[in-house]
Design a protein around this motif. Structure first.
Motif, short mmCIF file in Angstrom:
data_model
loop_
_atom_site.label_atom_id
_atom_site.label_comp_id
_atom_site.label_asym_id
_atom_site.label_seq_id
_atom_site.Cartn_x
_atom_site.Cartn_y
_atom_site.Cartn_z
N LEU A 181 0.84 -1.20 0.00
CA LEU A 181 0.00 0.00 0.00
C LEU A 181 0.87 1.25 0.00
O LEU A 181 1.83 1.36 0.76
CB LEU A 181 -0.91 -0.01 1.23
N SER A 182 0.52 2.22 -0.87
CA SER A 182 1.28 3.47 -0.96
C SER A 182 0.33 4.61 -1.25
O SER A 182 -0.88 4.42 -1.42
CB SER A 182 2.33 3.37 -2.07
N PHE B 121 0.76 16.01 10.19
CA PHE B 121 1.53 14.78 10.11
C PHE B 121 2.05 14.54 8.70
O PHE B 121 1.54 15.06 7.71
CB PHE B 121 0.68 13.59 10.56
N HIS B 122 3.06 13.70 8.62
CA HIS B 122 3.64 13.30 7.34
C HIS B 122 2.60 12.54 6.52
O HIS B 122 1.63 12.01 7.06
CB HIS B 122 4.88 12.43 7.60
N SER B 123 2.80 12.48 5.21
CA SER B 123 1.83 11.82 4.34
C SER B 123 1.61 10.36 4.70
O SER B 123 0.60 9.76 4.33
CB SER B 123 2.28 11.92 2.88
N LYS B 124 2.57 9.76 5.43
CA LYS B 124 2.39 8.37 5.85
C LYS B 124 1.14 8.19 6.71
O LYS B 124 0.59 7.09 6.81
CB LYS B 124 3.62 7.89 6.61
N ALA B 125 0.66 9.29 7.31
CA ALA B 125 -0.55 9.21 8.12
C ALA B 125 -1.74 8.78 7.27
O ALA B 125 -2.66 8.11 7.76
CB ALA B 125 -0.83 10.56 8.79
N LYS B 126 -1.73 9.15 5.99
CA LYS B 126 -2.82 8.75 5.10
C LYS B 126 -2.81 7.24 4.88
O LYS B 126 -3.85 6.58 4.96
CB LYS B 126 -2.72 9.49 3.77
N THR B 127 -1.63 6.70 4.57
CA THR B 127 -1.57 5.25 4.35
C THR B 127 -1.85 4.49 5.63
O THR B 127 -2.44 3.41 5.59
CB THR B 127 -0.19 4.85 3.79
N ASP B 128 -1.44 5.04 6.77
CA ASP B 128 -1.73 4.37 8.05
C ASP B 128 -3.24 4.29 8.28
O ASP B 128 -3.76 3.25 8.71
CB ASP B 128 -1.07 5.12 9.21
#
Length: 430
Positions: free
Chosen positions: A337-338, A399-406
């Motif tokens: 997932l990305s 937050f960093h964009s990784k928050a979306k994938t999380d």
């Protein structure tokens, strides 16, 4: 005259005929069920008012739903255990040519499963096989049930009826909920009451005084019958398989009852006991009037009405249904997932956002995912879109964009979202 009841041959109260080549997907729920009539027209002219027959001349319209060849497997693989069978009240029913009805539960083997040989014999003798709660056993039917609930906001359950040729299950009777009949196989002749007032006033008129109209359903046809309209049906020269999609509508009385319960939680006076010996004496009319006025005033409070609606909505979210297929495939793809991943809602269903000062949550299908208030914009975007790329989500706080994938990963693990197959380039949020 049929068995003492007046009938009219082939004159349904409302009838739609259609030549259809390509049906819409049943994820559209009510639109698919009514096609080619629009939901708006149906709600205006038929809902709670009169039966509606839709003759499509397309025998494979319901090909995505369980068919005749799947009934045996459904009985033997999804109904193990005496408790499950009794809870769902699946049974064998027959009405003979003199109007005498006989019915019994399935026999259970020592292995704890329905005795399929006994069911075969009963079917050969003219009994209709009734499988209740099919939305808890078939993901195909569960998806339809969820989609209808998402549109109607009323609980929807589905039963299956398999009737041998020239046989009848139930005699003339009345249901306390609206039903859609989906003819999956064969032909069935229905006798449905006509000339009645709206469904909210039905149920008190003797069945012997009811005028019936006759209509024939063939494979691919649908029939809507409002609650309170007496009806019965017989198979013709072939066996008949149909689904009864029951809409157990929330009533105004349900909303007001829920509001009263919530009011009692807030106001101790409504929780106080009735006076000892109240059954043998008149209750103080002034006290009744005062409490009635308080209730009437409270019902105009939008916050109380909203809480009452939310309580009814919780019943939809908590209803158990069969899980949709294919989700393990999405779980296998989580590691890849990305931000560029395309994701979709696993199925059409009723869901809602619940927000408060301390947290926000998305509630769905007996489950929920909650988090801090700064997730609200992202969760509302997810609730409003069936298909989107992860990077199309609104920013999540600082937050960093990784928050979306999380967040998306969590919703995939909980069953609300799934990884979608790739589509052409462009904006995908729908």
């Amino acid at each position: 005259m049929v068995d003492g009841y007046r009938t009219r041959e082939e004159k349904p109260m409302a009838r739609i005929r259609s030549e259809i080549e390509t049906p819409v997907a049943h994820s559209d729920g009510l639109e698919w069920l009514l096609h080619p009539i629009t939901p708006a027209d149906f709600l205006h002219t038929a809902w709670e008012q009169q039966p509606l027959l839709i003759s499509r001349a397309q025998r494979d319209y319901f090909q995505d739903l369980p068919g005749l060849d799947e009934v045996d497997e459904m009985i033997t693989t999804t109904m193990s255990g005496r408790r499950i069978v009794e809870d769902d009240a699946s049974r064998l029913v027959r009405t003979d040519d003199k109007g005498r009805i006989s019915q019994r539960d399935f026999r259970i083997t020592r292995a704890g499963v329905p005795d399929i040989q006994d069911i075969y014999q009963a079917y050969h003798e003219g009994h209709t096989i009734v499988l209740n709660g099919i939305h808890r056993r078939s993901s195909k039917v569960a998806n339809l049930s969820r989609a209808l609930e998402a549109t109607l906001h009323h609980p929807v359950g589905v039963n299956l009826y398999l009737t041998p040729r020239h046989s009848q299950g139930f005699d003339l009777h009345v249901d306390d909920h609206d039903v859609f009949i989906l003819q999956l196989h064969g032909t069935k002749v229905w006798h449905v009451a006509s000339g009645l007032s709206p469904a909210t006033e039905h149920g008190k008129r003797p069945l012997s005084d009811i005028e019936l109209r006759t209509m024939t359903l063939e494979s691919g046809d649908s029939l809507y019958i409002p609650r309170g309209f007496p009806h019965r049906a017989q198979a013709t020269a072939t066996s008949s398989l149909h689904l009864t999609v029951g809409v157990h509508a929330f009533r105004w009385a349900d909303l007001m009852t829920e509001a009263l319960r919530l009011l009692a939680d807030d106001d101790a006076e409504f929780r106080s006991a009735l006076p000892p010996g109240f059954l043998d004496r008149e209750i103080d009319p002034e006290n009744v009037a005062r409490l009635g006025n308080q209730l009437a005033h409270a019902l105009t409070d939008e916050s109380l009405a909203r809480r009452a609606r939310q309580s009814l909505g919780a019943r939809l979210i908590g209803a158990g249904k069969a899980a949709p297929g294919g989700h393990f495939r999405s779980l296998d793809r989580l590691a890849r997932l990305s931000d560029d991943s395309l994701v979709r809602r696993t199925r059409t269903m009723y869901h809602r956002i619940r927000s408060g000062p301390a947290d926000v949550a998305i509630e769905f299908d007996g489950n929920f995912v909650s988090g801090p208030p700064f997730l609200e914009d992202a969760l509302r975007f997810i609730a409003d879109h069936e298909l989107f790329r992860v990077d199309e989500l609104p920013e999540i706080g600082n937050f960093h964009s990784k928050a979306k994938t999380d967040l998306v990963s969590r919703l995939i693990r909980e069953g609300f979202l799934a990884v979608a197959d790739e589509a052409p380039e462009g904006n995908h949020a729908t």
